[in-house]
Design an enzyme around this catalytic site. Sequence first.
Site, PDB file in Angstrom:
ATOM      1  N   ASN A  89      44.432 -15.179 -22.049  1.00  0.00           N
ATOM      2  CA  ASN A  89      45.538 -14.420 -21.466  1.00  0.00           C
ATOM      3  C   ASN A  89      45.352 -12.923 -21.674  1.00  0.00           C
ATOM      4  O   ASN A  89      44.850 -12.489 -22.715  1.00  0.00           O
ATOM      5  CB  ASN A  89      46.863 -14.872 -22.061  1.00  0.00           C
ATOM      6  CG  ASN A  89      47.180 -16.300 -21.693  1.00  0.00           C
ATOM      7  OD1 ASN A  89      46.546 -16.845 -20.797  1.00  0.00           O
ATOM      8  ND2 ASN A  89      48.127 -16.900 -22.375  1.00  0.00           N
ATOM      9  N   HIS A 106      39.529 -12.190 -22.135  1.00  0.00           N
ATOM     10  CA  HIS A 106      39.534 -11.590 -20.799  1.00  0.00           C
ATOM     11  C   HIS A 106      40.245 -10.241 -20.750  1.00  0.00           C
ATOM     12  O   HIS A 106      40.665  -9.803 -19.684  1.00  0.00           O
ATOM     13  CB  HIS A 106      40.160 -12.572 -19.791  1.00  0.00           C
ATOM     14  CG  HIS A 106      39.358 -13.834 -19.642  1.00  0.00           C
ATOM     15  ND1 HIS A 106      39.880 -15.015 -19.178  1.00  0.00           N
ATOM     16  CD2 HIS A 106      38.048 -14.085 -19.926  1.00  0.00           C
ATOM     17  CE1 HIS A 106      38.919 -15.940 -19.169  1.00  0.00           C
ATOM     18  NE2 HIS A 106      37.814 -15.403 -19.624  1.00  0.00           N
ATOM     19  N   GLY A 172      47.479 -25.019 -22.642  1.00  0.00           N
ATOM     20  CA  GLY A 172      47.814 -24.251 -21.445  1.00  0.00           C
ATOM     21  C   GLY A 172      46.635 -23.691 -20.681  1.00  0.00           C
ATOM     22  O   GLY A 172      46.771 -22.663 -20.026  1.00  0.00           O
ATOM     23  N   THR A 173      45.496 -24.380 -20.755  1.00  0.00           N
ATOM     24  CA  THR A 173      44.355 -23.903 -19.963  1.00  0.00           C
ATOM     25  C   THR A 173      43.784 -25.038 -19.129  1.00  0.00           C
ATOM     26  O   THR A 173      43.693 -26.171 -19.603  1.00  0.00           O
ATOM     27  CB  THR A 173      43.247 -23.266 -20.841  1.00  0.00           C
ATOM     28  OG1 THR A 173      42.089 -23.019 -20.023  1.00  0.00           O
ATOM     29  CG2 THR A 173      42.850 -24.125 -22.027  1.00  0.00           C
ATOM     30  N   SER A 174      43.383 -24.692 -17.894  1.00  0.00           N
ATOM     31  CA  SER A 174      42.793 -25.688 -16.989  1.00  0.00           C
ATOM     32  C   SER A 174      41.330 -25.939 -17.351  1.00  0.00           C
ATOM     33  O   SER A 174      40.716 -26.850 -16.818  1.00  0.00           O
ATOM     34  CB  SER A 174      42.880 -25.180 -15.551  1.00  0.00           C
ATOM     35  OG  SER A 174      42.172 -23.962 -15.443  1.00  0.00           O
TER      36      SER A 174
HETATM   37  P1  NAD Z   1      45.007 -21.600 -15.272  1.00  0.00           P
HETATM   38  O1  NAD Z   1      46.038 -20.863 -14.459  1.00  0.00           O
HETATM   39  O2  NAD Z   1      43.691 -21.897 -14.654  1.00  0.00           O
HETATM   40  O3  NAD Z   1      45.616 -22.995 -15.743  1.00  0.00           O
HETATM   41  C1  NAD Z   1      46.879 -23.088 -16.301  1.00  0.00           C
HETATM   42  C2  NAD Z   1      46.954 -24.376 -17.076  1.00  0.00           C
HETATM   43  O4  NAD Z   1      48.195 -24.388 -17.762  1.00  0.00           O
HETATM   44  C3  NAD Z   1      46.919 -25.636 -16.208  1.00  0.00           C
HETATM   45  O5  NAD Z   1      46.040 -26.582 -16.802  1.00  0.00           O
HETATM   46  C4  NAD Z   1      48.354 -26.146 -16.243  1.00  0.00           C
HETATM   47  O6  NAD Z   1      48.435 -27.574 -16.181  1.00  0.00           O
HETATM   48  C5  NAD Z   1      48.806 -25.643 -17.590  1.00  0.00           C
HETATM   49  N1  NAD Z   1      50.238 -25.433 -17.700  1.00  0.00           N
HETATM   50  C6  NAD Z   1      51.127 -25.058 -16.749  1.00  0.00           C
HETATM   51  N2  NAD Z   1      52.362 -24.951 -17.265  1.00  0.00           N
HETATM   52  C7  NAD Z   1      52.233 -25.242 -18.587  1.00  0.00           C
HETATM   53  C8  NAD Z   1      53.151 -25.292 -19.664  1.00  0.00           C
HETATM   54  N3  NAD Z   1      54.442 -25.003 -19.493  1.00  0.00           N
HETATM   55  N4  NAD Z   1      52.695 -25.627 -20.889  1.00  0.00           N
HETATM   56  C9  NAD Z   1      51.374 -25.915 -21.066  1.00  0.00           C
HETATM   57  N5  NAD Z   1      50.460 -25.890 -20.095  1.00  0.00           N
HETATM   58  C10 NAD Z   1      50.891 -25.552 -18.865  1.00  0.00           C
HETATM   59  O7  NAD Z   1      44.880 -20.802 -16.602  1.00  0.00           O
HETATM   60  P2  NAD Z   1      43.620 -20.466 -17.507  1.00  0.00           P
HETATM   61  O8  NAD Z   1      42.853 -21.713 -17.793  1.00  0.00           O
HETATM   62  O9  NAD Z   1      44.140 -19.632 -18.628  1.00  0.00           O
HETATM   63  O10 NAD Z   1      42.676 -19.533 -16.604  1.00  0.00           O
HETATM   64  C11 NAD Z   1      43.338 -18.500 -15.916  1.00  0.00           C
HETATM   65  C12 NAD Z   1      42.737 -17.128 -15.948  1.00  0.00           C
HETATM   66  O11 NAD Z   1      43.763 -16.317 -15.355  1.00  0.00           O
HETATM   67  C13 NAD Z   1      42.495 -16.532 -17.295  1.00  0.00           C
HETATM   68  O12 NAD Z   1      41.273 -15.928 -17.222  1.00  0.00           O
HETATM   69  C14 NAD Z   1      43.567 -15.443 -17.479  1.00  0.00           C
HETATM   70  O13 NAD Z   1      42.987 -14.221 -17.872  1.00  0.00           O
HETATM   71  C15 NAD Z   1      44.184 -15.231 -16.125  1.00  0.00           C
HETATM   72  N6  NAD Z   1      45.683 -15.265 -16.162  1.00  0.00           N
HETATM   73  C16 NAD Z   1      46.359 -14.780 -17.247  1.00  0.00           C
HETATM   74  C17 NAD Z   1      47.755 -14.835 -17.307  1.00  0.00           C
HETATM   75  C18 NAD Z   1      48.457 -14.296 -18.532  1.00  0.00           C
HETATM   76  O14 NAD Z   1      47.896 -13.458 -19.248  1.00  0.00           O
HETATM   77  N7  NAD Z   1      49.671 -14.760 -18.872  1.00  0.00           N
HETATM   78  C19 NAD Z   1      48.460 -15.380 -16.246  1.00  0.00           C
HETATM   79  C20 NAD Z   1      47.748 -15.872 -15.118  1.00  0.00           C
HETATM   80  C21 NAD Z   1      46.352 -15.801 -15.093  1.00  0.00           C
END
Ligand code: NAD
Length: 231
Positions: A89, A106, A172-174
């Site tokens: 994040n 990141h 919370g990561t895909s």
């Molecule tokens: P992703 O968006 O690819 O996947 C999100 C994951 O979270 C999914 O597996 C989903 O099932 C799960 N999820 C959704 N709601 C949830 C909940 N309430 N509790 C637990 N899990 C939940 O995210 P990623 O794998 O982190 O990859 C995304 C990339 O996007 C990262 O590189 C990041 O830098 C960037 N990103 C960051 C933010 C942030 O900083 N908050 C937000 C969006 C994207």
Amino acid sequence: MKSEKIVVLSGAGISAESGLATFRGAEGLWEGHNIYDVATPEAWDNDPELVLRFYNMRRRDVRSVRPNLAHEALVELERHYEVTIITQNIDDLHERAGSSQVIHLHGEILKARSTAKPDLLIDLGDRDIELGDRCPLGSQLRPHVVWFGESVPEIFKAGRMAESADILIVVGTSLAVYPAAGLVTAAKSAHSVYVVNPEIPEAVNRPGIHLIKETACSGLPRLVRELKAKA
Ligand code: NAD
């Protein structure tokens, strides 16, 4: 005495219940944008104004939300274990909750980076970045985030941390983004691996891994209570 070492790999899902959108969930779109239009070096070359506007909006989103029960549960864990959080994040919710060891794979959206010298970082405070905003060396500022196709300098430190974990928590990561996803296999010496996610990623849907098919705010505080009882 703090006995064991816990490494947490967190992703956008841990911040979802604070109100920050993930992007895989919405068919590869991030707040309505194709990620290749806003989060790649090519996007920056083609339309820096759009990229800056996109991250200025995301920065405002981050400032407007608060850490949730899942971020807070991880802080509590530090009283009983040595805890390192490796987060994908770019928000600062782990730090605002009070976690003391956070590696941002990141980058961090609340910082700007010089386009001339990547290690020249500037805390933005409550400011945005506009076209024409320059670093002290005179070059344009960009968001301090790792875009798709860019190298991930923190991965080496994160890899060493994962290798030394006794317990790994993946929340919370895909696990769709590399090299971050590879950290799960790097944690070879972990005797327990827990995954907290309402949609368990295929890569970790295997025997021997504790699967908690719940949201972060519901599954993580309970897992933390269980781990505290074992400490
Ligand atoms: P992703 O968006 O690819 O996947 C999100 C994951 O979270 C999914 O597996 C989903 O099932 C799960 N999820 C959704 N709601 C949830 C909940 N309430 N509790 C637990 N899990 C939940 O995210 P990623 O794998 O982190 O990859 C995304 C990339 O996007 C990262 O590189 C990041 O830098 C960037 N990103 C960051 C933010 C942030 O900083 N908050 C937000 C969006 C994207």
